[in-house]
Design an enzyme around this catalytic site. Structure first.
Site, PDB file in Angstrom:
ATOM      1  N   ALA A  22       0.803  -1.220   0.000  1.00  0.00           N
ATOM      2  CA  ALA A  22       0.000   0.000   0.000  1.00  0.00           C
ATOM      3  C   ALA A  22       0.839   1.274   0.000  1.00  0.00           C
ATOM      4  O   ALA A  22       0.440   2.292  -0.570  1.00  0.00           O
ATOM      5  CB  ALA A  22      -0.936  -0.003   1.203  1.00  0.00           C
ATOM      6  N   THR A  26       0.517   5.489  -1.461  1.00  0.00           N
ATOM      7  CA  THR A  26       0.104   6.551  -0.535  1.00  0.00           C
ATOM      8  C   THR A  26       0.470   7.935  -1.066  1.00  0.00           C
ATOM      9  O   THR A  26      -0.241   8.909  -0.807  1.00  0.00           O
ATOM     10  CB  THR A  26       0.737   6.356   0.856  1.00  0.00           C
ATOM     11  OG1 THR A  26       2.148   6.202   0.727  1.00  0.00           O
ATOM     12  CG2 THR A  26       0.158   5.133   1.550  1.00  0.00           C
ATOM     13  N   ILE A 105      -4.517  -3.003  -5.278  1.00  0.00           N
ATOM     14  CA  ILE A 105      -5.621  -3.313  -6.189  1.00  0.00           C
ATOM     15  C   ILE A 105      -6.013  -2.100  -7.022  1.00  0.00           C
ATOM     16  O   ILE A 105      -7.028  -2.115  -7.712  1.00  0.00           O
ATOM     17  CB  ILE A 105      -6.851  -3.815  -5.401  1.00  0.00           C
ATOM     18  CG1 ILE A 105      -7.322  -2.753  -4.393  1.00  0.00           C
ATOM     19  CG2 ILE A 105      -6.549  -5.129  -4.695  1.00  0.00           C
ATOM     20  CD1 ILE A 105      -8.622  -3.110  -3.669  1.00  0.00           C
ATOM     21  N   HIS A 121      -3.674  -9.500  -5.167  1.00  0.00           N
ATOM     22  CA  HIS A 121      -4.993  -9.334  -4.563  1.00  0.00           C
ATOM     23  C   HIS A 121      -6.040  -8.823  -5.538  1.00  0.00           C
ATOM     24  O   HIS A 121      -7.095  -8.345  -5.129  1.00  0.00           O
ATOM     25  CB  HIS A 121      -4.892  -8.403  -3.345  1.00  0.00           C
ATOM     26  CG  HIS A 121      -4.046  -8.951  -2.252  1.00  0.00           C
ATOM     27  ND1 HIS A 121      -3.372  -8.169  -1.348  1.00  0.00           N
ATOM     28  CD2 HIS A 121      -3.737 -10.238  -1.918  1.00  0.00           C
ATOM     29  CE1 HIS A 121      -2.691  -8.933  -0.503  1.00  0.00           C
ATOM     30  NE2 HIS A 121      -2.901 -10.192  -0.830  1.00  0.00           N
ATOM     31  N   CYS A 151     -25.888  -6.793 -12.878  1.00  0.00           N
ATOM     32  CA  CYS A 151     -25.530  -7.191 -14.230  1.00  0.00           C
ATOM     33  C   CYS A 151     -26.620  -6.777 -15.218  1.00  0.00           C
ATOM     34  O   CYS A 151     -27.812  -6.969 -14.961  1.00  0.00           O
ATOM     35  CB  CYS A 151     -25.326  -8.703 -14.272  1.00  0.00           C
ATOM     36  SG  CYS A 151     -24.953  -9.369 -15.907  1.00  0.00           S
ATOM     37  N   THR A 192       5.201  -2.033   2.449  1.00  0.00           N
ATOM     38  CA  THR A 192       4.366  -3.117   2.964  1.00  0.00           C
ATOM     39  C   THR A 192       4.825  -3.517   4.359  1.00  0.00           C
ATOM     40  O   THR A 192       6.030  -3.539   4.639  1.00  0.00           O
ATOM     41  CB  THR A 192       4.396  -4.345   2.035  1.00  0.00           C
ATOM     42  OG1 THR A 192       3.744  -5.456   2.672  1.00  0.00           O
ATOM     43  CG2 THR A 192       5.819  -4.744   1.667  1.00  0.00           C
TER      44      THR A 192
END
Length: 246
Positions: A22, A26, A105, A121, A151, A192
């Protein structure tokens, strides 16, 4: 080894692997989990922890609440890649960086131009109908009139292609990541906490002596890292690839 020697090591290597978390994003305005500005701090008054909300059971049982959190806290559509992402693109362009293995992600590595990105991920950029499998873009999810996107083909629930807690990582993807790390000459790990398994365990497959760890806080792997830099990732990566004389 001083920074000049480290820089020379990186610039002379043709087999570098980057493993990021992450903290890589940032500086693009996307919070991590555990810092003062992270998800835990943001949601400290919530009756659910981020880990509970981002679990498969919660998604299935409280889909609307999941999406309320997900759209507000996990998606930053205006976020852009930063100089750290750009430095990795340059390393790949030079033929030195073999792979980016990311726990993120957000898709910023690809947005910056990186090509060989292993998303452990998953990605918010990809979504699918849980009923018929039809694929949908992030834009479709964000523009959905309903809190829970449906959908167009069968009105089934659309799920982000992200790995939630209680879900397993893709076995083939994990094996590819292991191979890249095991064969790397230089391993750069950045942003991380190295506490989330099984992703963090991938680091143990590195057997070289050029393990560079860039993270502002301590990690369980500090004791085996060959070089620890507690500084901003974008700043460090840009300096590592620069041809300027120190």
């Amino acid at each position: 080894m001083n920074f000049s020697e480290l820089k020379r090591t990186v610039q002379e290597s043709d087999n570098i692997v980057f493993f990021g978390g992450a903290g890589t994003s940032t500086e693009s305005g996307i919070p991590d989990f555990r810092s003062a500005d992270g998800y835990y701090y943001i949601n400290k008054t919530s009756k659910y922890t981020p880990e509970e909300i981002l679990s498969r059971n919660f998604f299935l049982e409280h889909t609307e609440e999941f999406y309320q959190f997900y759209k507000k806290q996990m998606i930053y559509p205006n976020a852009n890649y930063n100089p750290g992402h750009e430095a990795l693109v340059e390393l790949e362009f030079r033929g030195q960086l073999k792979a980016i293995i990311t726990q993120n992600i957000d898709g910023l590595h690809q947005m910056a131009g990186s090509r060989n990105v292993l998303e452990l991920h998953g990605s918010i950029q990809r979504n699918h109908c849980m009923n018929c499998g039809t694929s949908y873009s992030l834009k479709y999810v964000l523009n959905s009139m309903n809190t829970v996107p449906e959908c167009q083909q069968c009105t089934g629930i659309i799920k982000p292609d992200v790995v939630l807690y209680q879900e397993e990582l893709d076995t083939k993807l994990l094996q590819n990541a292991k191979s890249y790390i095991a064969e790397a000459e230089v391993l750069i790990v950045a942003g991380t906490s190295l506490t989330v398994q099984p992703a963090a365990g991938l680091i143990r497959h590195y057997s070289g002596d050029k393990f560079i760890l860039i993270n502002k806080s301590a990690t369980p792997f500090d004791g085996i890292a060959n070089f620890i830099i507690p500084d901003r990732i974008a700043k460090v990566l840009a300096a590592l690839i620069s041809h300027n004389v120190d």
